[in-house]
Design a protein around this motif. Sequence first.
Motif, PDB file in Angstrom:
ATOM      1  N   ALA A  64       0.865  -1.041   0.019  1.00 58.58           N
ATOM      2  CA  ALA A  64      -0.031   0.142  -0.087  1.00 58.58           C
ATOM      3  C   ALA A  64       0.868   1.233  -0.058  1.00 58.58           C
ATOM      4  O   ALA A  64       1.870   1.368   0.753  1.00 58.58           O
ATOM      5  N   SER A  65       0.431   2.277  -0.921  1.00 54.77           N
ATOM      6  CA  SER A  65       1.403   3.390  -0.865  1.00 54.77           C
ATOM      7  C   SER A  65       0.180   4.618  -1.050  1.00 54.77           C
ATOM      8  O   SER A  65      -0.151   5.296  -1.743  1.00 54.77           O
ATOM      9  N   PRO A  66      -0.148   4.728   0.191  1.00 54.11           N
ATOM     10  CA  PRO A  66      -1.449   6.046   0.490  1.00 54.11           C
ATOM     11  C   PRO A  66      -0.791   7.351  -0.126  1.00 54.11           C
ATOM     12  O   PRO A  66       0.307   7.498  -0.055  1.00 54.11           O
ATOM     13  N   PRO A  67      -1.710   8.005  -0.276  1.00 55.46           N
ATOM     14  CA  PRO A  67      -1.077   9.433  -1.019  1.00 55.46           C
ATOM     15  C   PRO A  67      -0.395  10.128   0.159  1.00 55.46           C
ATOM     16  O   PRO A  67      -0.979   9.967   1.291  1.00 55.46           O
ATOM     17  N   CYS A  68       0.686  10.876  -0.089  1.00 52.83           N
ATOM     18  CA  CYS A  68       1.661  11.545   0.993  1.00 52.83           C
ATOM     19  C   CYS A  68       1.282  13.068   1.106  1.00 52.83           C
ATOM     20  O   CYS A  68       2.138  13.669   1.795  1.00 52.83           O
ATOM     21  N   GLN A  69       0.369  13.584   0.230  1.00 54.91           N
ATOM     22  CA  GLN A  69       0.123  14.898   0.477  1.00 54.91           C
ATOM     23  C   GLN A  69       0.256  15.671   1.653  1.00 54.91           C
ATOM     24  O   GLN A  69       0.358  16.937   1.861  1.00 54.91           O
ATOM     25  N   PHE A  70      -0.334  14.963   2.593  1.00 51.29           N
ATOM     26  CA  PHE A  70      -0.731  15.785   3.891  1.00 51.29           C
ATOM     27  C   PHE A  70       0.717  16.047   4.614  1.00 51.29           C
ATOM     28  O   PHE A  70       0.624  16.931   5.553  1.00 51.29           O
ATOM     29  N   ASN A 107       5.777   5.031   2.027  1.00 49.86           N
ATOM     30  CA  ASN A 107       5.675   6.550   2.082  1.00 49.86           C
ATOM     31  C   ASN A 107       7.046   7.466   1.971  1.00 49.86           C
ATOM     32  O   ASN A 107       8.032   6.933   2.156  1.00 49.86           O
ATOM     33  N   VAL A 108       6.792   8.626   1.957  1.00 47.94           N
ATOM     34  CA  VAL A 108       7.875   9.529   1.991  1.00 47.94           C
ATOM     35  C   VAL A 108       8.313   9.501   3.410  1.00 47.94           C
ATOM     36  O   VAL A 108       7.813   9.351   4.253  1.00 47.94           O
TER      37      VAL A 108
END
Length: 223
Positions: A64-70, A107-108
């Motif tokens: 899983a690579s959830p969006p990291c924009q937060f 993630n990042v």
Amino acid sequence: MSPRLLDAYSCAGGAGYGYHLAGWDVTGLDKDAQPNYPFRFIQADALDVLAARDFMAQFDAVHASPPCQFRALATLSQRRRGAEYPDLIGPTRTLLEQLTVPWVIENVPDTPLRPDIRLCGCQFGLELPGIGYLKRERWFETSWRAFGLEMPHRHVGHAISIAGHGTPAWMRAKTGHIGVAEWRQVMGISWTTRAELTEALPPAYTRYVGGLLLEHLESEAAA
């Protein structure tokens, strides 16, 4: 028969392709259509699918690579102006922990992950000869607390960053203009658009992680 892996929040398939190279049978999952995804693909909300126990029973592992924009630096100016992005890492981890198969969250840096594995492009020789190396650090949290000796960093030339607005002026002064063809070359990805490249994970990373995941699966079967 290859073990089956669900590639959640798949985007255009950089991560999925790495798992494929490691020996996995990959299925992508994303809420947005991904016409360039190179394997079978499901368009749906990842949280809904991960919560569907009967459906998830067909897979042997999940990435899983959830969006990291937060938390990403790329959205810092927007967040300072009041933009809000959801933190999907926590809800995703909660659902993964309810499964009976091993999982990986990527993630990042500096997101709320336990960095069992930290990878950067320079560790895999991802570089443009005579120009520089791919600087793209990513963290991986694993359900089995994976451990591997960290590969040495190899910083040859200038750092190359793949970002949404192209090569920034300060970097261009050092490396010159780096176009989409060079982005594809240094990332090891040939099938995506420019925009998709900015969100992609180099396949070299997940080929490595996918190998560790296979070793873990085999050790569990032998136990």
